[in-house]
Design a protein around this motif. Sequence first.
Motif, PDB file in Angstrom:
ATOM      1  N   LYS A   1       0.827  -1.196   0.000  1.00 35.76           N
ATOM      2  CA  LYS A   1       0.000   0.000   0.000  1.00 35.76           C
ATOM      3  C   LYS A   1       0.869   1.256   0.000  1.00 35.76           C
ATOM      4  O   LYS A   1       2.084   1.175   0.043  1.00 35.76           O
ATOM      5  CB  LYS A   1      -0.911  -0.025   1.249  1.00 35.76           C
ATOM      6  CG  LYS A   1      -2.101  -0.962   1.104  1.00 35.76           C
ATOM      7  CD  LYS A   1      -2.873  -1.096   2.392  1.00 35.76           C
ATOM      8  CE  LYS A   1      -2.155  -2.047   3.338  1.00 35.76           C
ATOM      9  NZ  LYS A   1      -2.900  -2.318   4.593  1.00 35.76           N
ATOM     10  N   GLY A   2       0.243   2.380   0.009  1.00 37.48           N
ATOM     11  CA  GLY A   2       0.961   3.649   0.043  1.00 37.48           C
ATOM     12  C   GLY A   2       1.361   4.063  -1.358  1.00 37.48           C
ATOM     13  O   GLY A   2       1.219   3.307  -2.327  1.00 37.48           O
ATOM     14  N   ARG A   3       1.821   5.282  -1.461  1.00 33.27           N
ATOM     15  CA  ARG A   3       2.212   5.793  -2.774  1.00 33.27           C
ATOM     16  C   ARG A   3       3.729   5.726  -2.926  1.00 33.27           C
ATOM     17  O   ARG A   3       4.459   6.114  -2.024  1.00 33.27           O
ATOM     18  CB  ARG A   3       1.739   7.239  -2.929  1.00 33.27           C
ATOM     19  CG  ARG A   3       0.231   7.316  -3.047  1.00 33.27           C
ATOM     20  CD  ARG A   3      -0.188   8.753  -3.244  1.00 33.27           C
ATOM     21  NE  ARG A   3      -1.544   8.815  -3.775  1.00 33.27           N
ATOM     22  CZ  ARG A   3      -2.109   9.928  -4.191  1.00 33.27           C
ATOM     23  NH1 ARG A   3      -1.434  11.069  -4.158  1.00 33.27           N
ATOM     24  NH2 ARG A   3      -3.340   9.920  -4.660  1.00 33.27           N
ATOM     25  N   HIS A   4       4.184   5.270  -4.019  1.00 32.26           N
ATOM     26  CA  HIS A   4       5.618   5.111  -4.230  1.00 32.26           C
ATOM     27  C   HIS A   4       6.003   5.664  -5.600  1.00 32.26           C
ATOM     28  O   HIS A   4       5.183   5.738  -6.501  1.00 32.26           O
ATOM     29  CB  HIS A   4       5.995   3.628  -4.111  1.00 32.26           C
ATOM     30  CG  HIS A   4       5.718   3.099  -2.738  1.00 32.26           C
ATOM     31  ND1 HIS A   4       6.570   3.280  -1.686  1.00 32.26           N
ATOM     32  CD2 HIS A   4       4.652   2.424  -2.239  1.00 32.26           C
ATOM     33  CE1 HIS A   4       6.045   2.747  -0.590  1.00 32.26           C
ATOM     34  NE2 HIS A   4       4.875   2.217  -0.903  1.00 32.26           N
ATOM     35  N   ASP A   5       7.242   6.005  -5.742  1.00 29.91           N
ATOM     36  CA  ASP A   5       7.750   6.465  -7.030  1.00 29.91           C
ATOM     37  C   ASP A   5       7.524   5.387  -8.089  1.00 29.91           C
ATOM     38  O   ASP A   5       7.847   4.217  -7.863  1.00 29.91           O
ATOM     39  CB  ASP A   5       9.270   6.697  -6.959  1.00 29.91           C
ATOM     40  CG  ASP A   5       9.632   7.912  -6.127  1.00 29.91           C
ATOM     41  OD1 ASP A   5       8.793   8.809  -5.996  1.00 29.91           O
ATOM     42  OD2 ASP A   5      10.759   7.947  -5.615  1.00 29.91           O
ATOM     43  N   VAL A   6       7.023   5.775  -9.257  1.00 26.81           N
ATOM     44  CA  VAL A   6       7.003   4.847 -10.384  1.00 26.81           C
ATOM     45  C   VAL A   6       8.434   4.589 -10.842  1.00 26.81           C
ATOM     46  O   VAL A   6       8.805   3.476 -11.179  1.00 26.81           O
ATOM     47  CB  VAL A   6       6.158   5.410 -11.540  1.00 26.81           C
ATOM     48  CG1 VAL A   6       6.269   4.517 -12.776  1.00 26.81           C
ATOM     49  CG2 VAL A   6       4.701   5.565 -11.109  1.00 26.81           C
ATOM     50  N   CYS A   7       9.237   5.644 -10.806  1.00 29.63           N
ATOM     51  CA  CYS A   7      10.631   5.523 -11.246  1.00 29.63           C
ATOM     52  C   CYS A   7      11.478   6.423 -10.356  1.00 29.63           C
ATOM     53  O   CYS A   7      11.628   7.609 -10.617  1.00 29.63           O
ATOM     54  CB  CYS A   7      10.737   5.973 -12.712  1.00 29.63           C
ATOM     55  SG  CYS A   7      12.426   6.025 -13.342  1.00 29.63           S
ATOM     56  N   PHE A   8      11.998   5.839  -9.291  1.00 26.74           N
ATOM     57  CA  PHE A   8      12.771   6.673  -8.349  1.00 26.74           C
ATOM     58  C   PHE A   8      14.049   7.204  -8.990  1.00 26.74           C
ATOM     59  O   PHE A   8      14.655   8.153  -8.485  1.00 26.74           O
ATOM     60  CB  PHE A   8      13.083   5.901  -7.057  1.00 26.74           C
ATOM     61  CG  PHE A   8      14.189   4.897  -7.219  1.00 26.74           C
ATOM     62  CD1 PHE A   8      13.913   3.618  -7.676  1.00 26.74           C
ATOM     63  CD2 PHE A   8      15.507   5.230  -6.943  1.00 26.74           C
ATOM     64  CE1 PHE A   8      14.934   2.692  -7.841  1.00 26.74           C
ATOM     65  CE2 PHE A   8      16.532   4.313  -7.119  1.00 26.74           C
ATOM     66  CZ  PHE A   8      16.236   3.036  -7.568  1.00 26.74           C
ATOM     67  N   ALA A   9      14.449   6.592 -10.122  1.00 26.69           N
ATOM     68  CA  ALA A   9      15.673   7.074 -10.790  1.00 26.69           C
ATOM     69  C   ALA A   9      15.550   8.543 -11.179  1.00 26.69           C
ATOM     70  O   ALA A   9      16.557   9.257 -11.283  1.00 26.69           O
ATOM     71  CB  ALA A   9      15.982   6.221 -12.017  1.00 26.69           C
ATOM     72  N   LEU A  10      14.307   9.012 -11.381  1.00 27.57           N
ATOM     73  CA  LEU A  10      14.099  10.432 -11.710  1.00 27.57           C
ATOM     74  C   LEU A  10      14.690  11.358 -10.657  1.00 27.57           C
ATOM     75  O   LEU A  10      15.073  12.489 -10.953  1.00 27.57           O
ATOM     76  CB  LEU A  10      12.599  10.731 -11.821  1.00 27.57           C
ATOM     77  CG  LEU A  10      11.832  10.123 -12.995  1.00 27.57           C
ATOM     78  CD1 LEU A  10      10.335  10.430 -12.861  1.00 27.57           C
ATOM     79  CD2 LEU A  10      12.366  10.663 -14.316  1.00 27.57           C
ATOM     80  N   ARG A  11      14.705  10.891  -9.417  1.00 28.99           N
ATOM     81  CA  ARG A  11      15.159  11.725  -8.315  1.00 28.99           C
ATOM     82  C   ARG A  11      16.643  11.562  -8.009  1.00 28.99           C
ATOM     83  O   ARG A  11      17.173  12.209  -7.108  1.00 28.99           O
ATOM     84  CB  ARG A  11      14.365  11.379  -7.048  1.00 28.99           C
ATOM     85  CG  ARG A  11      12.893  11.689  -7.173  1.00 28.99           C
ATOM     86  CD  ARG A  11      12.078  11.003  -6.107  1.00 28.99           C
ATOM     87  NE  ARG A  11      12.398  11.496  -4.771  1.00 28.99           N
ATOM     88  CZ  ARG A  11      11.806  11.056  -3.665  1.00 28.99           C
ATOM     89  NH1 ARG A  11      10.862  10.114  -3.737  1.00 28.99           N
ATOM     90  NH2 ARG A  11      12.143  11.529  -2.503  1.00 28.99           N
ATOM     91  N   THR A  12      17.299  10.674  -8.733  1.00 29.53           N
ATOM     92  CA  THR A  12      18.662  10.319  -8.334  1.00 29.53           C
ATOM     93  C   THR A  12      19.799  11.158  -8.915  1.00 29.53           C
ATOM     94  O   THR A  12      20.898  11.126  -8.352  1.00 29.53           O
ATOM     95  CB  THR A  12      18.952   8.836  -8.674  1.00 29.53           C
ATOM     96  OG1 THR A  12      18.805   8.657 -10.086  1.00 29.53           O
ATOM     97  CG2 THR A  12      18.036   7.907  -7.912  1.00 29.53           C
TER      98      THR A  12
END
Lengths: 343, 343, 343, 343
Positions: free
Chosen positions: B316-327
């Motif tokens: 559950k909860g909301r998560h990055d679809v693509c955390f690489a965007l933030r890296t």
Amino acid sequence: MNTFGRIFRVSIFGESHGEAIGVVMDGVPEGMALDAADFAADIARRAPGARGAEARGDFAAAGGGSPASAPAAFGTTPRVEADEPQILSGVVDGHTTGAPLTIIFRNANTRSGDYSDFDAMPRPGHADYVAAVKWDWANDPRGGGHFSGRITLPVVAAGVVAKKVLEGIDIQAELIEVGGCADRARWPELLAAAAAEGDSLGGVVQCTATGLPIGLGEPFFDSVESLVSHAVFSIPGVRGIEFGDGFAASRMKGSEHNDPFGADGPVKNGAGGVNGGITNGAPLVFRVAFKPTSSIAKPQRTWNFAENREDTLKIKGRHDVCFALRTPVIVEAMTAIVLADLL
Amino acid sequence: MNTFGRIFRVSIFGESHGEAIGVVMDGVPEGMALDAADFAADIARRAPGARGAEARGDFAAAGGGSPASAPAAFGTTPRVEADEPQILSGVVDGHTTGAPLTIIFRNANTRSGDYSDFDAMPRPGHADYVAAVKWDWANDPRGGGHFSGRITLPVVAAGVVAKKVLEGIDIQAELIEVGGCADRARWPELLAAAAAEGDSLGGVVQCTATGLPIGLGEPFFDSVESLVSHAVFSIPGVRGIEFGDGFAASRMKGSEHNDPFGADGPVKNGAGGVNGGITNGAPLVFRVAFKPTSSIAKPQRTWNFAENREDTLKIKGRHDVCFALRTPVIVEAMTAIVLADLL
Amino acid sequence: MNTFGRIFRVSIFGESHGEAIGVVMDGVPEGMALDAADFAADIARRAPGARGAEARGDFAAAGGGSPASAPAAFGTTPRVEADEPQILSGVVDGHTTGAPLTIIFRNANTRSGDYSDFDAMPRPGHADYVAAVKWDWANDPRGGGHFSGRITLPVVAAGVVAKKVLEGIDIQAELIEVGGCADRARWPELLAAAAAEGDSLGGVVQCTATGLPIGLGEPFFDSVESLVSHAVFSIPGVRGIEFGDGFAASRMKGSEHNDPFGADGPVKNGAGGVNGGITNGAPLVFRVAFKPTSSIAKPQRTWNFAENREDTLKIKGRHDVCFALRTPVIVEAMTAIVLADLL
Amino acid sequence: MNTFGRIFRVSIFGESHGEAIGVVMDGVPEGMALDAADFAADIARRAPGARGAEARGDFAAAGGGSPASAPAAFGTTPRVEADEPQILSGVVDGHTTGAPLTIIFRNANTRSGDYSDFDAMPRPGHADYVAAVKWDWANDPRGGGHFSGRITLPVVAAGVVAKKVLEGIDIQAELIEVGGCADRARWPELLAAAAAEGDSLGGVVQCTATGLPIGLGEPFFDSVESLVSHAVFSIPGVRGIEFGDGFAASRMKGSEHNDPFGADGPVKNGAGGVNGGITNGAPLVFRVAFKPTSSIAKPQRTWNFAENREDTLKIKGRHDVCFALRTPVIVEAMTAIVLADLL
């Protein structure tokens, strides 16, 4: 610094064409049986010429033929070196004492004349240029000094000791690509062709460590991948490293790349045996990209700094067509050193 | 250990859902102007939601649209965090004092209920499983504890300080692939499609540092690549790193991969700015492969250790679809930390 | 560097008159019960005023009297500080998590006006002068910056954690001399006399650690004495340290100083519990010499660097007559930190 | 660990009666002239017999006489050792290269028979007992293994290199007390009397370093005193260290002990050249207490662990009456190593 590790700690020293090269190891457990003969097999795998290949059957796999008559065809330099280890300290009556363990290798074959021009014309792909600037041209120009690939010999020796420390853990590295080709049957012809052109080839080594406990590594700066990559990038000529699915993971979806659990841990190994920087019980798997040998017979247009003009460099001497052939045992050694320190 | 560096030394601490996370830096030069506002731009680039993307124009490049109304479509989680840095020590009257510099971030949004089931069913791709074994289940289960991606926030803060130390050196990292696709125009649709499936994407970040002096790095264990890869593999979710030609170098010939010299140094940059572990004056260039986000909405078949049977996990909860965007900003920060230490 | 230890590692930060001071500990075992109340007793022993003395009964031993009405007579400054620890990370639900443990103390009482003149006239015996030169006068002049004795507060906090790690080992430090006098009954009068003169006194602390296993320490650079002395000389105001018979050993014969063995180990303890750098099972015993407090009310002739002439310095504010009274708990903390790291 | 230092880093290895002992130094600047002859003077000062004394004129000061005919009278063992340094790496054509510098000394004179009984009856004051427990009796019993005083020979060699690094800084250590006596004229008779009794004497060494810049050292864990004491307590047989006024400072008033400033820095040197852990420009001054030699000819009642009963130990072989005579050059070396690292 020339030291790696926190508890099992390895310091290397020596120039390729100086008196000797060697390694000091701190943190070796006491009471382990160890003598010079223990080093022979791994040292042979790193050795130049067909000797190294034969030691692992790589020679046969690579297409057979007579190593004595045509070693260059098998990708490694025929230069003969004094690869006999001498244990100076830390071993008494064939057992480790717990005190620092020192192993040296005398340098015998020092044809420094081969290297005389590299101040004026630093070899492309080598450290001649940066060493000259960093150490104000005082660095030993004979044989690449501390940068020489020969410095990996004490690393292999340290790896032998580390592997002994890692009882129950198996580390196997092998070459899986030469010149971009994964078909071992074709390697001899690729190597021969490159040698004929006076050119060189790269390769990819895959390393697998099995039998690791769950929980090695630290969550942040000392993740297993951090430590392994730190050690592996110390090997001259490494251009890349990837764990598990590696670069391919960046093109997968989460549902494909994630490793679901079964009763005994992960049921597949896209992560290469590490979650959050910590071993998860699956085999540690990574691949290392080695560049083609920098020293090539083929003439290269480059800069003559002595005469301040473009010039053609012809590197004399015999060099590996594909030094990657000799690196699996070095990758194993580095991995063993990292794991011995983590344990 | 949670410390990196020898002279410019960074120690991070904190759990995602504890009181605060932060960083202590040793070796910061005295007299540098520094206040909380200096951190805003880089912190915004790491922030979840469109905020991060907009800060660099990535949002527009990624296809535009309204970040407020549909942030999830742009690949990063909409969770709002308290990203305000508090400088506890090392700065007086807006200038560094030379004493250890400490920055903390209070943790405000701690919905620990979201994470309640992960003892029983560790999330595939996460550290839940190894942390439980390593720390005997004492590790903070709320939010992944010390493993959370939130721990990269103090790293970004340390990077801001490191960049200030690196006067005259420019470090730029950018995302060059999402889900294997290098065409930025197509990223919004790929992200939207993955979000719609409850799945996730990975990416590749390229980092370039220019203005480096010749001679940074040590010939063996502390090569530039060793140190950079050590730091970069500390970022959660990294699967591979390659310098210059990288893995492609292993498929090139020596005559192709070697970088000949001109009057001003190497005339091309297949080595990625490093020879023999030491900077050669060319830009330092490397690429980092990030896996797809591990936390996906899509149900996953995995093991229920509490009930000792296979089970379906729905995160559950909301998560990055693509955390690489933030890296990219995190990669920059790590690079800056390494280079500040080398200088 | 502001870090000590290899496995159990302590980093301190903060300026006396900045936002906060604190400590980050790496290597704390997981699962130990720990909350803010655990710190109260040791923090009280370090506290200024009679509070510290009372906590150990030292007050009564020192001659009684009313601490509230005349604290200065008892040798420590009456300045009231905010000594409440805040645990920022590493503890969840009252137990350590194995992740870095961070404790801070807010700085409340920052009367920086008291310190305004020390750029012009550095206080004799203080670090004002060297800090000004080393950090180009950028160092925080308010309260001695990072040099302040207040930085020992997080050390005491770290010591509390270290003592918990050292189950079964008892560490006790006590003041055995004040102003050269070993008769505790006379201390109150000595302190009162020094206070009346606006002068200060030094002291000697003896520390004993019992319950140590045989074998802690390394034979050479990390001998037990090396590590303990390294840590103890970090405490401001230490002038000397000696183990076992100490300086007196240099005046003894071998037959007197040697500790013969009995069935259970050494039968006397001239070596202070250490042979060849390694614990021998006897109690670890050492003494630490503390100088008299540097800040004295008495006018001092010294140099006025602003006006480039000799001048008279009158240090305002209230200061410990004998800060050594507050140091036993700090010596214990340092010892515990060293021993926790060795174990 | 057997390593000291952060930048100028020294690792020692070797057992007294193994193949060789030696030292590896990292961080040696490139281009310094260095050859084996540079080591002769300092090695002679450490050598057993009158040789060491003569080298500094200590012999004459100690009362003259013929060293060849009566070396034992002058307090040091007549055992002849192979003290010839061999430089294995880091020096080319008589100049340092910047790469790790390795020096070894072969062990020639290994009469292991002299040491045969120490498993059963560990020598009082020696590390036989703790080594046996720590390393499970695997430690090299011949000659004290890694604990032997001979390990200070590579330290002296490292000190020679460190002193070369410290251009403009002068480090002088000398013996100021033997057996509690500061009158050098009386030392020969004290030494002769102790030798006649089969007993031994201790001593005090004072070390002074001049020419230091202001600002060396770190305010907390790496104070100058911390680092110097860490290094000095690595020398076998040290019982105490004190800086400036030392233990006497604890008996002084603040107004006496404080060093007021003049135009050029402190006008006296009660602090021994260090304020707040940082050099203040005055000479660094400290004293080191050495215990009497542990190996004495005089019979000692101690425990026979093999037969589990009290027994009389008679130590055979020739030993220093007062090994402190040989230590000033070792103290200098350690100090030079610390200062070279700080610079």
